[in-house]
Structure formats: C-alpha cells, structure tokens
Design a protein around this motif. Structure first.
Motif, PDB file in Angstrom:
ATOM      1  N   MET A  83      -2.025   9.381   7.906  1.00  0.00           N
ATOM      2  CA  MET A  83      -1.484   7.998   8.159  1.00  0.00           C
ATOM      3  C   MET A  83      -2.196   6.807   7.546  1.00  0.00           C
ATOM      4  O   MET A  83      -3.403   6.726   7.535  1.00  0.00           O
ATOM      5  N   ASN A  84      -1.418   5.754   7.528  1.00  0.00           N
ATOM      6  CA  ASN A  84      -1.876   4.292   7.011  1.00  0.00           C
ATOM      7  C   ASN A  84      -2.581   3.593   7.901  1.00  0.00           C
ATOM      8  O   ASN A  84      -2.303   3.623   9.164  1.00  0.00           O
ATOM      9  N   GLY A 123       0.513  -4.708  15.470  1.00  0.00           N
ATOM     10  CA  GLY A 123      -0.644  -3.877  15.101  1.00  0.00           C
ATOM     11  C   GLY A 123      -1.702  -4.037  15.932  1.00  0.00           C
ATOM     12  O   GLY A 123      -2.849  -4.007  15.170  1.00  0.00           O
ATOM     13  N   GLU A 168       5.075   2.248  14.763  1.00  0.00           N
ATOM     14  CA  GLU A 168       5.242   2.217  13.504  1.00  0.00           C
ATOM     15  C   GLU A 168       6.677   3.034  13.055  1.00  0.00           C
ATOM     16  O   GLU A 168       6.803   4.145  13.352  1.00  0.00           O
ATOM     17  N   ASP A 191       0.784  -1.275   0.030  1.00  0.00           N
ATOM     18  CA  ASP A 191       0.124   0.065  -0.140  1.00  0.00           C
ATOM     19  C   ASP A 191       0.779   1.259  -0.194  1.00  0.00           C
ATOM     20  O   ASP A 191       0.485   2.254   0.384  1.00  0.00           O
ATOM     21  N   PRO A 199       0.189   4.218  16.134  1.00  0.00           N
ATOM     22  CA  PRO A 199      -0.317   3.204  16.748  1.00  0.00           C
ATOM     23  C   PRO A 199       0.870   2.056  16.849  1.00  0.00           C
ATOM     24  O   PRO A 199       1.718   2.227  15.916  1.00  0.00           O
ATOM     25  N   GLU A 252      -3.047  -6.818  16.998  1.00  0.00           N
ATOM     26  CA  GLU A 252      -3.520  -8.250  17.024  1.00  0.00           C
ATOM     27  C   GLU A 252      -2.565  -8.999  17.757  1.00  0.00           C
ATOM     28  O   GLU A 252      -1.283  -9.224  17.806  1.00  0.00           O
ATOM     29  N   GLU A 268       6.709  -6.639   8.127  1.00  0.00           N
ATOM     30  CA  GLU A 268       6.159  -5.804   8.668  1.00  0.00           C
ATOM     31  C   GLU A 268       7.150  -5.207   9.872  1.00  0.00           C
ATOM     32  O   GLU A 268       7.281  -3.938  10.323  1.00  0.00           O
ATOM     33  N   ALA A 289       3.783   4.059   7.075  1.00  0.00           N
ATOM     34  CA  ALA A 289       3.597   5.480   8.101  1.00  0.00           C
ATOM     35  C   ALA A 289       4.914   5.927   8.864  1.00  0.00           C
ATOM     36  O   ALA A 289       5.889   5.337   8.974  1.00  0.00           O
ATOM     37  N   ASP A 310       4.097 -17.187   9.885  1.00  0.00           N
ATOM     38  CA  ASP A 310       3.215 -16.166   9.811  1.00  0.00           C
ATOM     39  C   ASP A 310       3.135 -15.061  10.030  1.00  0.00           C
ATOM     40  O   ASP A 310       2.238 -14.346  10.301  1.00  0.00           O
ATOM     41  N   GLY A 321      -4.969 -12.682  -1.412  1.00  0.00           N
ATOM     42  CA  GLY A 321      -3.960 -12.786  -2.542  1.00  0.00           C
ATOM     43  C   GLY A 321      -3.241 -13.776  -3.038  1.00  0.00           C
ATOM     44  O   GLY A 321      -2.597 -14.143  -3.954  1.00  0.00           O
ATOM     45  N   ARG A 375      -1.385  -3.144   6.250  1.00  0.00           N
ATOM     46  CA  ARG A 375      -0.187  -3.585   6.016  1.00  0.00           C
ATOM     47  C   ARG A 375       0.295  -5.358   6.227  1.00  0.00           C
ATOM     48  O   ARG A 375       1.260  -5.421   5.819  1.00  0.00           O
ATOM     49  N   ARG A 376      -0.564  -5.567   6.978  1.00  0.00           N
ATOM     50  CA  ARG A 376      -0.131  -6.908   7.492  1.00  0.00           C
ATOM     51  C   ARG A 376      -0.576  -7.877   6.234  1.00  0.00           C
ATOM     52  O   ARG A 376      -1.628  -7.775   5.505  1.00  0.00           O
ATOM     53  N   ARG A 377       0.108  -8.746   5.925  1.00  0.00           N
ATOM     54  CA  ARG A 377      -0.065  -9.826   4.913  1.00  0.00           C
ATOM     55  C   ARG A 377       0.324 -11.304   5.433  1.00  0.00           C
ATOM     56  O   ARG A 377       1.135 -11.840   5.370  1.00  0.00           O
ATOM     57  N   PRO A 378      -0.823 -11.541   5.920  1.00  0.00           N
ATOM     58  CA  PRO A 378      -0.786 -12.938   6.498  1.00  0.00           C
ATOM     59  C   PRO A 378      -0.571 -13.989   5.522  1.00  0.00           C
ATOM     60  O   PRO A 378      -1.085 -13.773   4.272  1.00  0.00           O
ATOM     61  N   PRO A 408      -2.956   0.413  10.003  1.00  0.00           N
ATOM     62  CA  PRO A 408      -1.689  -0.397  10.213  1.00  0.00           C
ATOM     63  C   PRO A 408      -2.175  -1.871   9.497  1.00  0.00           C
ATOM     64  O   PRO A 408      -1.535  -2.675   9.248  1.00  0.00           O
ATOM     65  N   PRO A 409      -3.493  -2.337  10.032  1.00  0.00           N
ATOM     66  CA  PRO A 409      -3.831  -3.715   9.755  1.00  0.00           C
ATOM     67  C   PRO A 409      -3.647  -3.980   8.124  1.00  0.00           C
ATOM     68  O   PRO A 409      -3.428  -5.166   7.619  1.00  0.00           O
ATOM     69  N   ASN A 427       5.214 -12.315   9.602  1.00  0.00           N
ATOM     70  CA  ASN A 427       5.521 -11.344   8.456  1.00  0.00           C
ATOM     71  C   ASN A 427       6.531 -10.409   9.161  1.00  0.00           C
ATOM     72  O   ASN A 427       6.644  -9.342   9.293  1.00  0.00           O
TER      73      ASN A 427
END
Lengths: 374, 611
Positions: free
Chosen positions: B1-2, A82, A47, A9, A20, A84, A173, A13, A93, B16, B7-10, B4-5, A95
C-alpha cells in the motif's frame, strides 16, 4: 493494457475498505443566505474509489462537490484530503481534476492546448514532455489525432472526452465529475459511461461523481451516497442501496419500487435480536405479508417495507395481493403494469400485457424492511 | 500500500517546482490586489479628491463652514427666478400667479430645467418613431442604422455644435438653401430652438436605442395570446406592447433630461451667454475666478441631476420587466407592401414624413460641417482650412490658439488617457463582476464619474492639484496637461467597464473553475481565459476611451484655461465665432477619428454595450 504514467510514485493504491480515506467530509454544512444547501454531511471516499453523489435536483450534491473542489467554502465542518485539512486552500492548490456538465473547454485554445493547460503550472507526471503527455491523454480518451483541432468543431461526446483528458493531464489526486453526461443523449451516455469507468479503473484514481440519474449511479459506482435536502440519506455500494434501502426516500428514489406501510402482527421464525434473521408478518390493509429481516422488530411496530416490481410474480410467492390493472406501459424488454390495490399503486413487470384482476405475490427474502417505528 | 501523502503534489511550494515558476506564481497571485489598489488610489486622487475640493470650496468661506453661499444662490432670482421668491419666504400664490404670467422669470436654473424638459420631449418624439421603424420593419441597412444609435456616445458635442452653427448660421446651409428657393433668411443662431434641435440630435438616438431593445424583447406569443382572447390589434398593442415600452421610453427620457440639464458645449456654442445654462454659468464663474459661487452652483446642479436619476432608478426598481422575448415580433418589409390597405400604407407614410425630419436633424449638421470645411468665403472649393491645421501658424500671437498644437495635444492626451483608462476599466470590470458583499457599493463608487459633470472634476483638479496641495510639508503640483489626461481617463474608463463587464459577466463560470482546478491562480485565469475571451469588448472599450478623450470638452476647457494644453474641441470653441472654416475642418478631423472609433466599437463590442 498500456502502462500509463499516472503519478510520480507509480501504481496508486487499490480501493479497499482498509485504504485511508482520500477525501473526508466531517460535519460539513453550507448555508446560502439562511438556506442550508448542505447540512452536516459526513462521508469518507477511499483511495481509488468511484464514489457517486446522487439525488434529485436541489439535494445539495453539486454544492457538496463544489465544497470538495474548493469553489465554495463550508459554513461548518472540515474537509480533508489524505488526512490533511484543506480549508483555505484554493482550488488550484488542491490537486484536483474537474469535469463539468457543459464541458467548459476553453474556446480560444486548440484541443491540445486545452489538455496541456494544467501542465503550465506543473511538470507532467512521469517526467516526460508536455507534448508527450498531451498525446498520451488524448490517446487515453480515444481522440489520438485531435490535438490541433478547434474544440468548437467537436461533438458533445468528444468535447466531454477532451474535458476528461484535460482534467487528468496534470495527474490529479482526486477527479471530480459534475453531471458530466447529462447533456448527452442516452445512447452516447451509456457508451461514455463505460469508457469513463474503464479509465478510472486503469488509473485507479479517486473519483467523485455527481449525477441525478440513479441508474447511472448504480451502473458506474463503487459506492453511492443518496442525497436529499442537503443530507446524505444512505451511503453504500450500489447493490446494497438497491436491495436494502435505509429510508423510504432511498427506496422510492432508486429504481421502481413498491413501498408499503403496515403494522407488525407477529414474529414467526428466528430470534428478535439484532443481526439474526427472522420472518415477520406484517399487516398491510387487509393482507398479511411475510418478510425476512435482521432488524430488531416486535409485534405492534409500524413498519415500512418495499418490494421491487421484478420480485412480484403472478400467482406466485407466499405473500399475495389481488389488484386491478390500471395502466400498462410497453417498455420493450418488459411491460410495466400498474395495479390498483386498496387505493395503493402496485407496480410489477411482466413479459406480457395484463388486464382485469391480477393476483401477485412475493417471497419473504424478496421484501425489505425499510424502517421501523415503535 | 502506498503512503498517501507522497502522492500529493502541492502545486506552489513543492520542492520539485523550479524557483522561477514559484516566484511567478506568487507574483501572479498578488497581481490583482496592487492593480485594484492603484485604480482606487487614482480614482480617489483624480476624481473623489477634486470633487470633494469643490464641495469644501462651496461650504468653507474664509476658514469657517457656512451654507451662506448656497442660501444666497437659492434666494437669488437670477438663478431661481420666481422660485427664489418662494425660497425667500414670499406668498406661494403670488409667486404662482407670476409664474403663469407672460413675463415670468425662470432664472438660470429654471431655464436649464425648462430647456432640458423641452429637449427631452423633442428627443422622445424623434426617438420613438425610430424605435418603431427599427423594431418593426425590415429594410436594407437596418442593422447599420441600429448601430449608428451608439454614435452620439462618441461624437464630440462641440463638433455637433459646429455642425449646427454651419447649418443655422447667417451664411449657413439652411439660409443658403432657403435663399435659393427665394425665402428670407431665418435667424436660428442663439435661439432656444437651435439648442433643442442639437439636443435632440444627441439624445433621440439614445431614446431610440433603449426603446428598440425593449420592443425587440416583446414576446410575439404574448400578443398572439391577447389576439386569440379577442383583443383588436390596437388593444393588443395598448395592453401588451405599450406597457413594456413605457419603462424604456422613460429611461431614455430620464437620461436625456439629466444629460441636457448638464449640457455645456452645445449651449456655449449655440446659445452663448444670453441663453446660459447652469453648467455654462459655472464655467463663466470659474473664468471670473469666483470659485465659491461656481462650486455651490455646480453642487446644486449635481443634486438636481442626481435627484432625477434617483427618482428614475426607484421607478425602474419597481417596474423592472426584464423578460427576454422568447420569440420577437416579426419585422414587416418596409418597401414591399403585403397589401395596399390603410393599415399598411398609413404607418409607412408616417414613417416617410418622419424620415424627412430625421434626415434634416441628423444629417444637416454633419453635411453642413463637411461642406463648410471645404468651401471658401467666395463659394469655391478649397483645402485652405485643412492646410491651416498642419501649419504652425507662425504669424499668430503667442496667446492665440495654434491649430497644430491642438491636434497634437488631442492625440497625445487621448493616447495617454487610453493607457490609464483601459487597465482601470478592466480592473473595475473584474471587481464588479465578482460575487461578494458590497459589490453594488463598489459599482456605484466606480461609476460615479458618469454622473458628475466634467466642469466639477475640472474645477476640482484645477483648484486642488494644479494649483498645488500641501501634504506634510510637501507641495504637490501637477501640470495642467497631466490633470487633463487624468480627467479624460476618469471620464472614459466607465465606458471600458461597460463594454468589458457584460462579457465577463456572461462568461461561463465553469471555464474559470476548470482553469483553477487545473492549477491556475485567479490572476492567471484572468490573463489566460477571461481576457482573451472578452478581447473584443476590451478593444471596443479602448476605442470608447480614445473617442471620449478626443471629444471631451467640459473639464478640458476649465483645465486648459490660460495654458497651451488646449485640445481640438477647445480650439473649436475658440474658433467657432470668428473662424468657422478652421473650426469645421477640425470638426471633420474629430468626425473621422470618432467614426473610426465607432466602427471599432460597433464591430467588436456594440452588441454587448450596456446602454
């Protein structure tokens, strides 16, 4: 600066206090067969922040990193990425990108295969081909033509850069670096440090860095957590860690320091309320030292103070002491002198060697109140 | 500000991700579990179940649990000699007096222990000087000689027996040589001496191997420290070196005792039934269909073997000195003397005498076997014995051993057991090199086949699965040849574990962690990183498994009884008395196959082999 496709994307940030937390540890402990390695650690990495865990060996910094990576699971507490909770999620898994001290390059693969290994499990970020991504990353770490080389033929610094490229290739990440430069010689370490910092800035990737080298921690980090015996003693930006250590341990672990204990005789100026500066007079042995502080402090308190060697001036300052030169070390740009004063060691830095009795002093704003005890 | 979730790529569940990749990742994630389950199941079916069958057989007589069979054996002087009288409640002093007398009876168990003890002494006497030579001297071929100490692990014992028959037999090379210099024939066949020499051939290299390793790990600076403190060279040896060698010599001795206590093919071929050991007698009882007594005797044997092993392991646990010498002792050149002095010459003279004895013990059976395989009855050169192997022997009766069938069976069984033993060994190696609670137990369960004799496994398989088992109304019967492959796989896979596990253990953990951080599942790391890096060990393990299967005798001879599923070692045993020529030709074929396996093992995994 070239535009590097880092994540799906676009631009990540920017670091800042209102971002956050990318990684959060909440009361995390790890016990190995009854011995706690990490005890009740709370920390929040923002971040894009360069966050360093520093401490002596056995302080739990590497364990903390391994808990974040998922190589170990905490005995108590939660870890969030983030927001979670990641407990139970295996490292593959999470990242993350990990770089180890010993490079850990796969010896049976070429440099390019090493860098591309993570792309076997996910598409290259930015949508390009795997080959392009490998070339891009090798370019980033300044090894553009190394793709076909055997990693065993590389130098230590080159290996570490390949390891960094490999960790970054899938666009993690969080980047986790476990003493990545400890195996390199001092000069190379400094050069690579600048390079790592520049890459981290360019990618704005959240980075957690583990080192035992306090100088490296100060040089490279946005914030530093000083760890001791499994706990984080102080978490603050490098300047604050250096200037306002919050414990005796931090004061003496980070840089050369003179840590002295005494009793508060009187408050000279200002109010005694917290948050406003006052000047306190503190008796250390037969000397009276003045220092400026914003802490709540009253006469009769036991106080631990510290004065950096570079703040001590010969025949200068308002608080003075006279000691005898015990040792002189020539360090190149300065000379480190150790004075004996009332069974204490006082360290100072001077341009020239000294001998005999020396009087040194400091100003109230150059001393820091580390701890107060009623 | 982006956000954040976003950006996560599980990695596994992301939209995808292509479906195929997701499925593959899921399969890989679970791949290890079924493999581990399959290994455990196979081990249970072809090892633990048969061994348990044997145990039950010994204690259940006509549907009732009883220890009567054991009690009978323990009190029978035929098995326990004078000791049986002790167990039967006789006066210990009278028994002791008889034991010290000239015409004492040891019984079969007593004789087995006696020959094992003598074999151990012989192996240590032959092995320790070899360790001295290998650890302290430098000469051409030292490395090769050192590698050769691993050879007995793969040499089929029946082949060694053929070699000794070719040496000691009435027309053997020894008597031929003695006759040439005018000395009368010696009768060594079917004597205790022959058995002990053959056991020393087999086990002295083991003693030499472990002792050399211990000697090489002695730190030179420890001796230099002792010398600087005033110790003479002899005192320094006695006080610093020797204490580090004892545990290794003891280990070699304990293992030799256990191996020779359970000896089977060598005694069967060189001793016959008049010098029977426990294992030989168990085999004989099986042939007489006296299964309960065979089972009880086999268990008594197992208990004694495990007792010795356990005693040794407890000693080792208390005396474990595992210091890798920072700087090993320097080796002296063997042939170029630094000075002509007693201290330099005497040891070399000793080694020279030792060399002659060692050459006789180690070379004569091999050379005799090769010679006997190409020499006809009239003393001329012939290839008739080899031709015999490929001929289908149309003339022979149906019940006679067909040489080509034996060769073919051996190769097919070896290939089959390799295909089973290799994945089993790799899976067990992976399981035993992970860190988790109960790892030691898994290790012990997985390594048990090393300690249990092939006769017991063969007997259990025969009485259980081959004869048929009734489970929920289904009668399960497996063919003898399938049982043989299974038994070979079980006896071969611990060697795969022992060649693969050290490699896995030695892998840098950060390699595995790096791969996992990059997104590889645990099973994927095994395929992409670990196995490629320990590949030489895997190939060495495969060579081991193949060689073990080719040479396996104990369980095969039980399972092949009355079938045409016999292998080369079994055929050799049947030929050995009457047709030494074909037996030696087959021995040479076995020697070639096992030598190739040895070369593969040595080139690829000999250094890391954990024994």
């Amino acid at each position: 600066m070239r535009a590097l496709a880092y994540s799906d994307d676009g631009a990540p940030a920017a670091a800042g206090p209102d971002s956050p937390p990318a990684v959060e540890l909440d009361g995390v402990s790890k016990v190995y067969g009854g011995t706690p390695a990490v005890e009740d650690v709370d920390l929040a990495v923002r971040e894009g922040e360069f966050f360093t865990l520093v401490g002596p060996s056995g302080c739990g910094k590497t364990t903390t990193l391994r808990l974040i990576a998922g190589f170990e699971s905490p005995t108590a507490g939660t870890i969030r990425f983030g927001g979670e909770v990641v407990s139970g999620i295996p490292p593959e898994d999470r990242n993350i990108g990990v770089v180890f001290q010993n490079y850990a390059l796969f010896p049976h693969m070429t440099v390019g295969e090493n860098v591309g290994y993570g792309l076997r499990f996910q598409d290259p970020p930015g949508g390009g081909s795997t080959e392009d991504r490998i070339a891009e990353l090798l370019d980033l770490v300044d090894l553009p033509d190394a793709a076909d080389r055997d990693p065993n033929t590389l130098s230590g610094g080159q290996k570490q850069r390949v390891a960094l490229a490999r960790a970054l290739a899938p666009g993690p990440e969080v980047l986790l670096l476990d003493e990545p430069m400890s195996a390199l010689d001092a000069r190379l370490r400094e050069r690579l440090r600048v390079q790592v910092k520049a890459i981290q800035r360019e990618l704005e990737i959240t980075t957690i860095y583990v080192t035992h080298d306090q100088e490296e921690a100060l040089a490279i980090s946005d914030r530093v957590a000083v760890m001791r015996a499994g706990t984080a003693e102080q978490i603050a930006p490098p300047r604050e860690i250096y200037r306002r250590p919050s414990s005796r341990f931090v004061a003496s672990f980070i840089g050369d320091n003179n840590v002295l204990e005494g009793r508060v005789r009187a408050i000279e100026k200002g109010k005694r309320k917290a948050g406003t500066a006052c000047v306190a007079v503190i008796d250390v042995d037969d000397a009276a030292f003045r220092l400026e502080t914003t802490e709540t402090i009253t006469a009769g308190d036991r106080a631990t103070i510290c004065v950096r060697p570079e703040a001590l001036r010969i025949d200068g300052g308002t608080s003075r002491l006279t000691g005898t030169v015990e040792s002189v070390e020539f360090l190149g740009e300065t000379t480190r002198v150790q004075l004996g004063w009332n069974d204490r060691e006082i360290i100072l830095r001077t341009p020239d060697p000294l001998s005999g009795a020396v009087t040194v002093g400091f100003d109230p704003e150059d001393a820091h109140l580390v701890a107060v005890e009623r | 500000m982006n956000d954040p979730p976003s950006r996560r790529r599980p990695r596994d569940t992301g939209e995808g991700q292509p479906r195929a990749r997701r499925i593959r990742a899921g399969a890989e994630r679970r791949a290890l579990v079924p493999l581990a389950v399959a290994t455990v199941a196979l081990l249970a079916v072809v090892f633990y179940y048969p061994v348990a069958t044997v145990f039950v057989e010994a204690v259940v007589v006509e549907g009732a649990i009883t220890l009567a069979v054991f009690a009978e054996i323990l009190r029978d002087p035929f098995y326990f000699g004078e000791f049986a009288r002790l167990l039967a409640g006789e006066d210990p002093i009278a028994v002791l007096r008889d034991l010290l007398g000239a015409d004492r009876r040891l019984g079969i168990v007593g004789f087995t222990a006696y020959q094992a003890a003598l074999s151990t002494v012989a192996s240590v006497m032959l092995g320790v000087p070899a360790a001295y030579l290998l650890a302290r001297y430098e000469f051409r071929g030292r490395r090769t000689l050192r590698s050769l100490t691993i050879l007995p692990f793969v040499l089929p014992s029946i082949m060694v027996a053929v070699g000794f028959v070719a040496t000691f037999g009435r027309e053997g090379t020894l008597n031929t040589a003695l006759a040439a210099i005018g000395l009368g024939p010696v009768e060594l066949m079917f004597t205790l001496e022959a058995i002990i020499i053959a056991h020393a051939f087999y086990n002295a290299p083991l003693v030499a191997r472990v002792t050399t390793a211990a000697w090489e790990s002695v730190d030179a600076s420890a001796i230099e420290t002792a010398r600087s403190l005033g110790a003479s060279p002899f005192r320094a040896f006695r006080d610093v070196v020797a204490p580090q060698l004892y545990p290794a010599v003891l280990m070699g001795g304990a293992l030799t005792f256990v191996f020779t206590f359970a000896t089977f093919p060598i005694v069967l071929a060189l001793g016959g039934f008049q010098l029977a050991t426990v294992e030989v007698f168990v085999y004989r009882l099986v042939q007489d269909l006296n299964y309960a007594e065979a089972a009880a005797l086999a268990i008594i044997e197992l208990v004694i073997s495990l007792g010795v092993l356990l005693g040794y392991l407890r000693y080792e646990a208390r005396h474990a000195v595992r210091s890798r010498g920072a700087r090993p002792l320097p080796r002296r050149p063997l042939f170029r003397l630094p000075a002509i002095s007693v201290r330099e010459v005497l040891p070399r003279v000793g080694l020279g005498i030792y060399g002659i004895i060692a050459a006789f013990v180690f070379l004569s059976p091999i050379v005799s076997m090769i010679l006997a395989s190409v020499i006809a009855a009239d003393g001329s050169f012939t290839l008739e014995h080899y031709r015999f192997l490929v001929d289908r022997q149309r003339t022979g009766a149906a019940f006679q051993v067909q040489p080509w069938t034996a060769v073919r069976n051996s190769l097919v069984f070896a290939a089959g057991s390799l295909l089973i033993a290799l994945p089993m060994g790799v899976v067990v190696a992976v399981l035993t090199t992970r860190r988790y609670r109960g790892r030691k137990l898994v290790d012990a369960i997985a390594m048990a086949p090393l300690a249990v004799s092939g006769i017991i496994v063969g007997l259990g398989l025969l009485r259980g699965l081959v004869f048929g088992v009734e489970i929920a109304g289904w009668r399960i019967v497996i063919a003898g040849s399938v049982a043989i492959v299974a038994a070979h796989a079980v006896s071969g896979y611990p060697f795969v574990v022992r060649t693969v596990a050290p490699g896995l253990e030695g892998l840098d953990r950060s390699l595995i962690e790096s791969a996992r951080a990059l997104g590889a599942s645990r099973a994927r790391v095994l395929l992409d990183i670990e196995l490629p890096l320990v590949w030489p060990g895997v190939v060495a393990g495969a060579a081991f498994a193949f060689a073990i299967s080719i040479g396996e005798f104990s369980s095969t001879v039980v399972l092949a009884t009355g079938t045409d599923a016999y292998t080369m070692p079994v055929a050799i045993e049947r030929f050995i008395g009457r047709r030494l020529g074909p037996a030696t030709a087959m021995g040479v074929v076995l020697l070639i196959v096992t030598s190739i396996s040895f070369v593969v093992i040595d080139r690829l995994g000999g250094e890391s082999f954990g024994l």
